[in-house]
Design a protein around this motif. Structure first.
Motif, PDB file in Angstrom:
ATOM      1  N   ARG A   1       0.857  -1.196   0.000  1.00 12.42           N
ATOM      2  CA  ARG A   1       0.000   0.000   0.000  1.00 12.42           C
ATOM      3  C   ARG A   1       0.886   1.236   0.000  1.00 12.42           C
ATOM      4  NH1 ARG A   1      -0.095  -2.025   5.129  1.00 12.42           N
ATOM      5  NH2 ARG A   1       0.661  -0.634   6.735  1.00 12.42           N
ATOM      6  N   THR A   2       0.292   2.344  -0.400  1.00 11.77           N
ATOM      7  CA  THR A   2       1.006   3.614  -0.406  1.00 11.77           C
ATOM      8  C   THR A   2       0.010   4.728  -0.120  1.00 11.77           C
ATOM      9  OG1 THR A   2       2.620   4.957  -1.612  1.00 11.77           O
ATOM     10  CG2 THR A   2       0.808   4.027  -2.915  1.00 11.77           C
ATOM     11  N   ASP A   3       0.524   5.927   0.026  1.00 15.00           N
ATOM     12  CA  ASP A   3      -0.360   7.064   0.269  1.00 15.00           C
ATOM     13  C   ASP A   3      -0.894   7.604  -1.056  1.00 15.00           C
ATOM     14  OD1 ASP A   3       1.387   9.721  -0.396  1.00 15.00           O
ATOM     15  OD2 ASP A   3       2.642   8.120   0.416  1.00 15.00           O
TER      16      ASP A   3
ATOM     17  N   PRO B   1      -4.100   0.642  -2.118  1.00 19.33           N
ATOM     18  CA  PRO B   1      -3.472  -0.672  -2.309  1.00 19.33           C
ATOM     19  C   PRO B   1      -2.687  -0.653  -3.627  1.00 19.33           C
ATOM     20  CG  PRO B   1      -5.812  -0.890  -1.810  1.00 19.33           C
ATOM     21  CD  PRO B   1      -5.557   0.556  -2.080  1.00 19.33           C
ATOM     22  N   THR B   2      -1.496  -1.209  -3.617  1.00 16.38           N
ATOM     23  CA  THR B   2      -0.648  -1.107  -4.807  1.00 16.38           C
ATOM     24  C   THR B   2      -0.997  -2.115  -5.902  1.00 16.38           C
ATOM     25  OG1 THR B   2       1.047  -2.436  -3.708  1.00 16.38           O
ATOM     26  CG2 THR B   2       1.312  -0.029  -3.647  1.00 16.38           C
TER      27      THR B   2
ATOM     28  N   VAL C   1      -9.348   3.467  -3.574  1.00 11.46           N
ATOM     29  CA  VAL C   1      -8.740   4.228  -2.489  1.00 11.46           C
ATOM     30  C   VAL C   1      -9.504   3.913  -1.211  1.00 11.46           C
ATOM     31  CG1 VAL C   1      -8.299   6.554  -1.607  1.00 11.46           C
ATOM     32  CG2 VAL C   1      -8.036   6.088  -4.043  1.00 11.46           C
TER      33      VAL C   1
ATOM     34  N   LYS D   1      -6.918   9.923   6.478  1.00  8.95           N
ATOM     35  CA  LYS D   1      -5.909   9.617   5.449  1.00  8.95           C
ATOM     36  C   LYS D   1      -6.490   8.719   4.371  1.00  8.95           C
ATOM     37  CE  LYS D   1      -1.773   9.973   8.184  1.00  8.95           C
ATOM     38  NZ  LYS D   1      -0.455   9.415   8.379  1.00  8.95           N
ATOM     39  N   TYR D   2      -5.939   8.860   3.184  1.00  9.76           N
ATOM     40  CA  TYR D   2      -6.265   7.967   2.072  1.00  9.76           C
ATOM     41  C   TYR D   2      -5.122   6.967   1.923  1.00  9.76           C
ATOM     42  CZ  TYR D   2      -9.898  11.224   0.523  1.00  9.76           C
ATOM     43  OH  TYR D   2     -11.007  12.014   0.434  1.00  9.76           O
ATOM     44  N   VAL D   3      -5.469   5.710   1.710  1.00  8.50           N
ATOM     45  CA  VAL D   3      -4.485   4.654   1.477  1.00  8.50           C
ATOM     46  C   VAL D   3      -4.843   3.978   0.159  1.00  8.50           C
ATOM     47  CG1 VAL D   3      -3.541   2.488   2.349  1.00  8.50           C
ATOM     48  CG2 VAL D   3      -4.156   4.300   3.949  1.00  8.50           C
TER      49      VAL D   3
ATOM     50  N   ARG E   1     -10.314   5.011   2.724  1.00 12.50           N
ATOM     51  CA  ARG E   1     -10.256   6.153   3.643  1.00 12.50           C
ATOM     52  C   ARG E   1     -10.086   5.587   5.044  1.00 12.50           C
ATOM     53  NH1 ARG E   1     -11.782  11.874   3.453  1.00 12.50           N
ATOM     54  NH2 ARG E   1     -10.998  12.546   5.464  1.00 12.50           N
ATOM     55  N   LEU E   2      -8.965   5.882   5.689  1.00 13.21           N
ATOM     56  CA  LEU E   2      -8.684   5.428   7.043  1.00 13.21           C
ATOM     57  C   LEU E   2      -8.529   6.661   7.930  1.00 13.21           C
ATOM     58  CD1 LEU E   2      -6.087   2.602   6.307  1.00 13.21           C
ATOM     59  CD2 LEU E   2      -8.530   2.382   6.652  1.00 13.21           C
TER      60      LEU E   2
END
Length: 80
Positions: free
Chosen positions: A18-20, A58-59, A48, A54-56, A50-51
């Protein structure tokens, strides 16, 4: 002045699972402001999450969109 990152296969794979949002946007050629606007509207090119605030990203879907093969490359047999 902002520095442009060259997104090689190796650099993308190094992101992990995962990334931002900003990093995913940069890999897609999308700026920070546009990436956030697209995520808020549910229109970012890949899923995307939403945590909290923040947005995360998955790659795996990012790699699929960019056609990045994550399997280790096999060495070509040498011809002697």
């Amino acid at each position: 002045m902002a520095r442009t990152v060259r997104w090689t296969r190796e650099r993308l794979i190094a992101l992990g699972v995962r990334t931002d949002l900003v990093t995913a946007g940069a890999a897609l050629g999308i700026g920070r402001t546009t990436a956030h606007a697209l995520a808020r509207r549910g229109e970012f090119p890949v899923p995307v999450l939403r945590l909290g605030n923040k947005y995360v990203v998955p790659t795996a879907p990012l790699f699929a969109l960019l056609n990045v093969d994550v399997e280790p490359r096999k060495e070509e047999p040498s011809v002697a």
